[in-house]
Design a protein around this motif. Structure first.
Motif, mmCIF file in Angstrom:
data_model
loop_
_atom_site.group_PDB
_atom_site.id
_atom_site.type_symbol
_atom_site.label_atom_id
_atom_site.label_comp_id
_atom_site.label_asym_id
_atom_site.label_seq_id
_atom_site.Cartn_x
_atom_site.Cartn_y
_atom_site.Cartn_z
ATOM 1 N N TYR A 215 1.729 10.297 -5.360
ATOM 2 C CA TYR A 215 2.806 9.692 -4.395
ATOM 3 C C TYR A 215 2.177 9.533 -3.200
ATOM 4 O O TYR A 215 2.344 8.205 -2.606
ATOM 5 C CB TYR A 215 3.866 10.543 -4.497
ATOM 6 N N ILE A 216 1.616 10.250 -2.459
ATOM 7 C CA ILE A 216 0.756 10.187 -1.052
ATOM 8 C C ILE A 216 -0.095 9.036 -1.302
ATOM 9 O O ILE A 216 -0.233 7.949 -0.482
ATOM 10 C CB ILE A 216 0.021 11.378 -0.795
ATOM 11 N N LYS A 217 -1.210 9.086 -2.042
ATOM 12 C CA LYS A 217 -2.203 7.997 -2.256
ATOM 13 C C LYS A 217 -1.397 6.702 -2.391
ATOM 14 O O LYS A 217 -1.558 5.441 -1.782
ATOM 15 C CB LYS A 217 -2.968 8.115 -3.425
ATOM 16 N N ASN A 218 -0.188 6.627 -3.343
ATOM 17 C CA ASN A 218 0.174 5.227 -3.783
ATOM 18 C C ASN A 218 1.054 4.799 -2.423
ATOM 19 O O ASN A 218 0.827 3.630 -2.282
ATOM 20 C CB ASN A 218 1.193 5.529 -4.883
ATOM 21 N N GLU A 219 1.623 5.814 -1.507
ATOM 22 C CA GLU A 219 2.314 5.169 -0.849
ATOM 23 C C GLU A 219 1.270 4.479 0.689
ATOM 24 O O GLU A 219 1.620 3.410 1.220
ATOM 25 C CB GLU A 219 2.955 6.224 0.305
ATOM 26 N N ILE A 220 0.156 4.969 0.720
ATOM 27 C CA ILE A 220 -0.815 4.271 1.476
ATOM 28 C C ILE A 220 -1.299 2.964 0.963
ATOM 29 O O ILE A 220 -1.505 2.059 1.402
ATOM 30 C CB ILE A 220 -2.048 5.156 1.440
ATOM 31 N N VAL A 221 -1.521 2.911 -0.252
ATOM 32 C CA VAL A 221 -2.076 1.814 -1.115
ATOM 33 C C VAL A 221 -1.034 0.623 -0.987
ATOM 34 O O VAL A 221 -1.465 -0.456 -0.756
ATOM 35 C CB VAL A 221 -2.500 2.069 -2.355
ATOM 36 N N LEU A 222 0.148 0.950 -1.164
ATOM 37 C CA LEU A 222 1.320 -0.050 -0.969
ATOM 38 C C LEU A 222 1.228 -0.832 0.315
ATOM 39 O O LEU A 222 1.711 -2.073 0.564
ATOM 40 C CB LEU A 222 2.627 0.718 -1.157
ATOM 41 N N LYS A 223 0.831 -0.013 1.461
ATOM 42 C CA LYS A 223 0.708 -0.584 2.886
ATOM 43 C C LYS A 223 -0.231 -1.462 3.019
ATOM 44 O O LYS A 223 -0.361 -2.407 3.964
ATOM 45 C CB LYS A 223 1.115 0.505 3.877
ATOM 46 N N ASP A 224 -1.378 -1.090 2.489
ATOM 47 C CA ASP A 224 -2.787 -1.541 2.558
ATOM 48 C C ASP A 224 -3.661 -1.820 1.358
ATOM 49 O O ASP A 224 -4.448 -0.927 1.218
ATOM 50 C CB ASP A 224 -3.568 -0.806 3.744
ATOM 51 N N PRO A 225 -3.144 -2.784 0.417
ATOM 52 C CA PRO A 225 -3.818 -2.890 -0.791
ATOM 53 C C PRO A 225 -5.313 -3.022 -0.913
ATOM 54 O O PRO A 225 -6.070 -2.485 -1.675
ATOM 55 C CB PRO A 225 -2.975 -3.793 -1.614
ATOM 56 N N THR A 226 -5.745 -3.883 0.035
ATOM 57 C CA THR A 226 -7.120 -4.335 0.145
ATOM 58 C C THR A 226 -7.799 -3.504 1.168
ATOM 59 O O THR A 226 -8.926 -3.836 1.318
ATOM 60 C CB THR A 226 -7.285 -5.878 0.362
ATOM 61 N N GLU A 227 -7.482 -2.438 1.457
ATOM 62 C CA GLU A 227 -8.172 -1.514 2.477
ATOM 63 C C GLU A 227 -8.558 -2.357 3.645
ATOM 64 O O GLU A 227 -9.749 -2.202 4.229
ATOM 65 C CB GLU A 227 -9.420 -0.969 1.926
ATOM 66 N N LYS A 228 -7.910 -2.880 4.244
ATOM 67 C CA LYS A 228 -8.387 -3.532 5.638
ATOM 68 C C LYS A 228 -7.842 -2.594 6.801
ATOM 69 O O LYS A 228 -8.336 -2.869 7.883
ATOM 70 C CB LYS A 228 -7.508 -4.854 5.934
ATOM 71 N N ASN A 229 -6.939 -1.660 6.700
ATOM 72 C CA ASN A 229 -6.503 -0.804 7.848
ATOM 73 C C ASN A 229 -6.257 0.693 7.198
ATOM 74 O O ASN A 229 -7.087 1.316 7.043
ATOM 75 C CB ASN A 229 -5.039 -1.505 8.391
ATOM 76 N N ILE A 230 -4.784 0.931 7.051
ATOM 77 C CA ILE A 230 -4.672 2.348 6.753
ATOM 78 C C ILE A 230 -5.329 3.009 5.610
ATOM 79 O O ILE A 230 -5.589 4.490 5.371
ATOM 80 C CB ILE A 230 -3.182 2.854 6.896
ATOM 81 N N ARG A 231 -5.501 2.172 4.579
ATOM 82 C CA ARG A 231 -6.046 2.570 3.099
ATOM 83 C C ARG A 231 -7.360 3.318 3.733
ATOM 84 O O ARG A 231 -8.066 4.092 2.722
ATOM 85 C CB ARG A 231 -6.030 1.713 2.348
ATOM 86 N N LYS A 232 -8.151 2.903 4.718
ATOM 87 C CA LYS A 232 -9.384 3.834 5.052
ATOM 88 C C LYS A 232 -9.155 5.088 5.249
ATOM 89 O O LYS A 232 -10.392 5.801 4.940
ATOM 90 C CB LYS A 232 -10.099 3.027 6.048
ATOM 91 N N LYS A 233 -7.827 5.699 5.444
ATOM 92 C CA LYS A 233 -7.790 7.008 5.688
ATOM 93 C C LYS A 233 -8.325 7.857 4.348
ATOM 94 O O LYS A 233 -8.631 9.026 4.355
ATOM 95 C CB LYS A 233 -6.321 7.221 6.094
ATOM 96 N N LEU A 234 -7.906 7.201 3.413
ATOM 97 C CA LEU A 234 -8.401 7.861 1.956
ATOM 98 C C LEU A 234 -9.922 8.075 1.974
ATOM 99 O O LEU A 234 -10.333 8.963 0.985
ATOM 100 C CB LEU A 234 -7.809 6.841 0.950
ATOM 101 N N ASN A 235 -10.618 7.675 2.694
ATOM 102 C CA ASN A 235 -12.082 8.038 2.953
ATOM 103 C C ASN A 235 -12.628 9.015 3.749
ATOM 104 O O ASN A 235 -13.887 9.196 3.772
ATOM 105 C CB ASN A 235 -13.008 6.507 3.122
#
Length: 355
Positions: A215-235
């Motif tokens: 759920y946590i990962k999906n919430e981030i991906v929904l907001k930034d599917p192509t890793e231009k911004n907040i999806r980078k936090k997953l790194n």
């Protein structure tokens, strides 16, 4: 467990997985079903899966050699040839039944064969359940350099049956657990405390925590599917963690690390850097380090090793205009992206880790 709605697909859990397959994998929908496994999942997971699968679609099994070392374009070529020989057409369906290597590579194969056919991820490792199988990232390595070739391509669905966790050795469970800890560190302090409190990694607590991690990962991906911004936090933990993983894979005198083992080291190092940058408190850093050192065996790095790891950093996918971009912590549960770090600070982080 209630399903999770992702971007263009749904994540189903446990018994609901097989209901979905029964209703959606039919001869009028798909010409053939190709199940991609490695030799481990062929032995331990495929029999369990076939017992649950009810379909009249013709089934073919494609078996790969296991391990990160085989996650490369040569393996893809072999699978593409096999699909062609087995007369897979545009209405073929690929099911990736395995860990992160199988879902990453299988998704890439499906997304490029005949310019893209449907695929389903059925993760069988904890790492794949909470990370690799969700979010649409597919790809392969170039030599020891991780995930250098790939694309973002969403599966038809992701089916998470935690029964498969019972087939895993303890070190694979610990590897996946690192990503769950990461999700707490970057976004949810309460979840961090929940995961830290799980002492037995095979129990009902883990079952619920897996869903929360997805759920946590999906919430981030929904907001930034192509890793231009907040999806980078997953790194978080992955900039140094991937470099460590690649370095150990490339050097015969170093023990090959599982992904989560390398990421755990990366999270300790990047937490130290966060503290030294005046962001993370010393108390929280010491708490993070104590938890991770308590779960993951310490690895010794020589000065030569550290220099080799630093050279690997240039290949990190987050880099922009030659600058190495780090994800750092402001506190447990809060991360920031696009931070530049000096090599001297990285050396100090290794020194603290080794002490």
């Amino acid at each position: 467990m209630e399903p999770i709605q992702a971007s263009g697909y749904t994540v189903y859990f446990n018994n609901d997985c097989y209901v979905w397959l029964y209703e959606n994998v039919k001869p009028e929908m798909y010409s053939k079903l190709f199940i991609i496994v490695d030799s481990n999942t062929a032995t331990h997971c495929l029999p369990l899966f076939l017992q649950q699968l009810e379909t009249d679609v013709v089934i073919e099994v494609i078996e790969l050699e296991p391990g990160e070392i085989n996650k490369n374009i040569d393996t893809c070529i072999q699978v593409w040839h096999t699909l062609a020989e087995l007369e897979c057409d545009r209405k073929g369906l690929i099911i990736n039944l395995g860990g992160g290597v199988v879902t990453d590579l299988g998704g890439f194969v499906a997304s490029t064969f005949k310019r893209g056919i449907d695929f389903i991820n059925i993760p069988t490792s904890l790492l794949a359940m909470v990370d690799a199988a969700v979010g649409g990232k597919t790809g392969v390595d170039i030599g020891a350099l991780k995930n250098q070739v790939g694309l973002i391509s969403n599966p038809k669905t992701v089916l998470v049956d935690t029964t498969y966790l019972g087939t895993l050795p303890s070190e694979e469970i610990r590897s996946g657990f690192a990503e769950m800890l990461k999700h707490g560190l970057i976004l949810d302090a309460e979840y961090w405390n929940t995961v830290v409190a799980i002492t037995n990694l095979i129990n009902d607590d883990l079952d619920g925590a897996v869903k929360q991690s997805i759920y946590i990962k999906n919430e981030i991906v929904l907001k930034d599917p192509t890793e231009k911004n907040i999806r980078k936090k997953l790194n978080f933990g992955h900039t140094l963690g991937h470099a460590i993983e690649s370095y150990c894979l490339e050097n015969d005198d170093k023990k090959t690390l599982l992904h989560g083992e390398a990421i755990a080291i990366g999270m300790i190092l990047e937490s130290y850097i966060s503290m030294e940058k005046g962001m993370l408190s010393e108390t929280e850093y010491n708490s993070i380090k104590k938890v991770l050192i308590g779960i993951y065996e310490k690895v010794i790095f020589t000065p030569k090793d550290i220099e080799g790891i630093l050279k690997m950093l240039i290949h990190d996918k987050k880099n922009e205009f030659g600058n190495i971009q780090f994800v750092l912590l402001e506190s447990i549960g809060s991360a920031v992206i696009n931070k530049n770090i000096s090599n001297a600070l990285i050396h100090n982080a290794f020194k603290d880790y080794l002490n």
